[in-house]
Structure formats: C-alpha cells, structure tokens
Design an enzyme around this catalytic site. Structure first.
Site, short mmCIF file in Angstrom:
data_model
loop_
_atom_site.label_atom_id
_atom_site.label_comp_id
_atom_site.label_asym_id
_atom_site.label_seq_id
_atom_site.Cartn_x
_atom_site.Cartn_y
_atom_site.Cartn_z
N LYS A 96 0.84 -1.21 0.00
CA LYS A 96 0.00 0.00 0.00
C LYS A 96 0.88 1.26 0.00
O LYS A 96 0.64 2.19 -0.76
CB LYS A 96 -0.94 0.03 1.23
N ARG A 149 -0.49 -8.76 13.32
CA ARG A 149 -1.07 -7.86 12.31
C ARG A 149 -1.83 -8.65 11.25
O ARG A 149 -2.90 -8.22 10.80
CB ARG A 149 0.03 -7.02 11.68
N ARG A 159 -9.81 0.44 8.53
CA ARG A 159 -9.50 -0.99 8.58
C ARG A 159 -10.34 -1.74 9.59
O ARG A 159 -10.01 -2.88 9.94
CB ARG A 159 -8.01 -1.24 8.78
N ARG A 173 11.15 -1.03 10.96
CA ARG A 173 10.00 -0.72 11.82
C ARG A 173 9.91 -1.68 12.98
O ARG A 173 10.15 -2.87 12.83
CB ARG A 173 8.70 -0.75 10.99
N ARG A 186 11.81 -5.43 5.06
CA ARG A 186 11.54 -4.01 4.78
C ARG A 186 12.49 -3.07 5.53
O ARG A 186 12.82 -3.29 6.70
CB ARG A 186 10.11 -3.67 5.15
P1 AP5 Z 1 4.90 -1.54 1.85
O1 AP5 Z 1 4.61 -0.73 0.62
O2 AP5 Z 1 5.61 -0.88 2.96
O3 AP5 Z 1 3.56 -2.27 2.34
P2 AP5 Z 1 2.30 -1.69 3.14
O4 AP5 Z 1 1.11 -2.36 2.57
O5 AP5 Z 1 2.33 -0.20 3.17
O6 AP5 Z 1 2.61 -2.32 4.57
P3 AP5 Z 1 2.45 -1.71 6.02
O7 AP5 Z 1 3.23 -2.60 6.93
O8 AP5 Z 1 2.78 -0.25 6.02
O9 AP5 Z 1 0.94 -1.94 6.26
P4 AP5 Z 1 0.23 -1.93 7.61
O10 AP5 Z 1 -1.16 -1.78 7.18
O11 AP5 Z 1 0.54 -3.09 8.48
O12 AP5 Z 1 0.91 -0.72 8.40
P5 AP5 Z 1 0.44 0.77 8.66
O13 AP5 Z 1 1.63 1.62 8.61
O14 AP5 Z 1 -0.74 1.10 7.86
O15 AP5 Z 1 5.73 -2.83 1.35
C1 AP5 Z 1 6.26 -3.77 2.26
C2 AP5 Z 1 7.62 -4.31 1.75
O16 AP5 Z 1 7.40 -5.06 0.56
C3 AP5 Z 1 8.64 -3.23 1.38
O17 AP5 Z 1 9.92 -3.66 1.74
C4 AP5 Z 1 8.50 -3.07 -0.15
O18 AP5 Z 1 9.71 -2.66 -0.74
C5 AP5 Z 1 8.10 -4.49 -0.55
N1 AP5 Z 1 7.17 -4.52 -1.68
C6 AP5 Z 1 6.08 -3.70 -1.86
N2 AP5 Z 1 5.43 -4.05 -3.00
C7 AP5 Z 1 6.11 -5.11 -3.52
C8 AP5 Z 1 5.91 -5.91 -4.69
N3 AP5 Z 1 4.88 -5.68 -5.54
N4 AP5 Z 1 6.79 -6.92 -4.94
C9 AP5 Z 1 7.84 -7.14 -4.09
N5 AP5 Z 1 8.09 -6.41 -2.97
C10 AP5 Z 1 7.22 -5.40 -2.69
O19 AP5 Z 1 -0.03 0.65 10.18
C11 AP5 Z 1 0.90 0.37 11.20
C12 AP5 Z 1 0.18 0.22 12.51
O20 AP5 Z 1 -0.47 1.47 12.85
C13 AP5 Z 1 -0.96 -0.81 12.53
O21 AP5 Z 1 -0.48 -2.12 12.81
C14 AP5 Z 1 -1.82 -0.26 13.68
O22 AP5 Z 1 -1.22 -0.57 14.93
C15 AP5 Z 1 -1.72 1.24 13.48
N6 AP5 Z 1 -2.80 1.72 12.57
C16 AP5 Z 1 -2.64 2.23 11.33
N7 AP5 Z 1 -3.83 2.52 10.78
C17 AP5 Z 1 -4.77 2.17 11.71
C18 AP5 Z 1 -6.18 2.19 11.71
N8 AP5 Z 1 -6.88 2.64 10.65
N9 AP5 Z 1 -6.83 1.76 12.84
C19 AP5 Z 1 -6.14 1.32 13.91
N10 AP5 Z 1 -4.79 1.25 13.94
C20 AP5 Z 1 -4.12 1.67 12.86
MG MG Z 2 2.50 1.23 4.72
#
Ligand code: AP5
Ligand code: MG
Ligand code: ZN
Length: 215
Positions: free
Chosen positions: A13, A172, A89, A161, A128
């Site tokens: 994402k 997660r 989410r 992270r 990552r």
């Molecule tokens: P990346 O692009 O970083 O993936 P992502 O989907 O953004 O993953 P996140 O870990 O950021 O998602 P998340 O939803 O768990 O975390 P968030 O920050 O939203 O890619 C990942 C890796 O893969 C990278 O190394 C990249 O290079 C590689 N890659 C990407 N695409 C690829 C491809 N096509 N092929 C090969 N490699 C690839 O949330 C973090 C925390 O915040 C949550 O756990 C929660 O505690 C809190 N939080 C956030 N939002 C909320 C909410 N709405 N409600 C409650 N808590 C929340």
């Molecule tokens: Mg992300």
C-alpha cells in the site's frame, strides 16, 4: 479522485501510494505514517498509539477516527482529492468515514483492494527498510538501497519498523483477517471495489491500479 487502498500489512500500500504521489500528483494520507510521526515527536497521541502499534495491535477506533477526520477535513486535502492508505481498517471506521464524506458531499470514487498470500507478506515485511527522513520504502533483497543504511533519494538514515518483528507481523496478519477483511466485503457490497493482484512486481501493480482508477 477519492480513493482507498486496502489490503494486508506489507502488501505494498505504501509503495503504491508513493508512486501515485510521485507520478500522478495525488495526495495520500497514511494512518500508520501519521501515527509514526506522532510517536517520533513524542506527543500524547504518539505515546498512546505506540502502546498498540509496537505489539501489532490496532489503535482504538475512537482515537483513529478522530485523527483521520481532522486530516480529511483539511481543505487542501479535499481540493486535490486523496488516497487513504491504512484507513479504514475496521467496520466502525468505514461507517464513520462514510458519514464524514457524506456530510461533506464528497463520496468515495473507488476502493482498491491489493491482495497477496500470508507467505509473501511475511517475506516482504521481514526485509523491509524505510527512510527516517523522506519515507522512501526499500527491501533488503527486492529493493536494496545503493549504500547500506542510507537512502538513495535523500541520504537520510534507514530504519527497520518496530512492528516488523515476527510476533508483531503474526498479530497484524491475524487482525487483518478478522477485522479488515470484512471492510473489503463492505465496499464490495457498495459496488466500489476493484481487486488487484499484489503478488506481481511493483511496476505491474502500479499499471493495473492506474488503469482501474483512470488516473
Ligand atoms: P509496503 O509498501 O511498505 O507495504 P504496506 O502495505 O504499506 O505495509 P504496512 O506494513 O505499512 O501496512 P500496515 O497496514 O501493516 O501498516 P500501517 O503503517 O498502515 O511494502 C512492504 C515491503 O514489501 C517493502 O519492503 C516493499 O519494498 C516491498 N514490496 C512492496 N510491494 C512489492 C511488490 N509488488 N513486490 C515485491 N516487494 C514489494 O499501520 C501500522 C500500525 O499502525 C498498525 O499495525 C496499527 O497498529 C496502526 N494503525 C494504522 N492505521 C490504523 C487504523 N486505521 N486503525 C487502527 N490502527 C491503525
Ligand atoms: Mg504502509
Ligand atoms: Zn529518504
């Protein structure tokens, strides 16, 4: 264009949001990024959020909804439209967002659901690396930086992270299946959903998304 990117942790994402910003000039709001900035700034919200995030748990709905409603309500975000990454989410978050956007007379255009198997997710999250300064996302094997520990784009220091530890990744993923999958169905019922295969390389995924949303 008002868009949601939804999908499991690590599906790409953030990677796709960054491409939409860089190449299509869209504005993105990532709830995870906003929380991480609050944590770095050691605000009250950051301290509260960190208790949940470090364990791979969701931040409580009320806190998350209030924070995102404030950001979405900001005029500059509304003018250009937006891409939401990581919000909503849970079903209560999706309902709150619907209400907010309907009050503003700015309904959603599309919800793009990016998917990949848990095995792929674990491999992606385990490697990552992110830039502390500009947020660029790398991967130890798939997309290594040119110089170890330094960002190609801005020379900033790179970091891993806290929630990319094995136990937090498991938590997660489980939360995704229990609480976020129903949100995907919720938008499916509203006829807003576009499914995208996230197992492909980032450029291919990007082309598919751009084709789907007509950006
Ligand atoms: P990346 O692009 O970083 O993936 P992502 O989907 O953004 O993953 P996140 O870990 O950021 O998602 P998340 O939803 O768990 O975390 P968030 O920050 O939203 O890619 C990942 C890796 O893969 C990278 O190394 C990249 O290079 C590689 N890659 C990407 N695409 C690829 C491809 N096509 N092929 C090969 N490699 C690839 O949330 C973090 C925390 O915040 C949550 O756990 C929660 O505690 C809190 N939080 C956030 N939002 C909320 C909410 N709405 N409600 C409650 N808590 C929340
Ligand atoms: Mg992300
Ligand atoms: Zn950087």
């Amino acid at each position: 264009m008002r868009l949601i990117l939804i999908g499991p942790p690590g599906v790409g994402k953030g990677t796709q949001s960054a491409l939409l910003v860089q190449r299509k000039g869209l504005v993105t709001l990532s709830s995870g990024e906003i929380f991480r900035r609050e944590i770095d700034a050691q605000t009250d919200l950051g301290r509260l959020a960190n208790r949940f995030i470090s364990q791979g748990q969701l931040v409580p709905n009320e806190v998350t909804i209030e924070m995102m409603a404030k950001r979405i309500g900001q005029l500059d975000v509304m003018k250009a439209g937006f891409v939401l990454d990581g919000f909503p989410r849970t079903i209560p978050q999706a309902e709150a967002l619907d209400e907010l956007l309907s009050d503003m007379g700015k309904p959603l255009d599309k919800v793009v659901s990016i998917s990949a198997d848990d095995e792929i997710i674990v491999a992606r999250l385990s490697g990552r690396i992110g830039c502390t300064k500009c947020g660029e996302i790398y991967h130890a094997r798939n997309k290594p930086p040119k110089r170890e520990g330094l960002c190609d784009k801005c020379d900033g220091p790179l970091f891993v992270r806290q929630d990319d530890r094995a136990e937090a990744i498991r938590a997660r993923l489980q939360i995704f299946h229990e609480q976020t999958s129903p949100v995907i169905d919720y938008y499916g019922e509203k006829g807003l959903l576009q499914l995208v295969d996230g197992r492909q390389d980032p450029e291919t995924v990007f082309k598919v998304i751009v084709g789907e949303i007509g950006a």
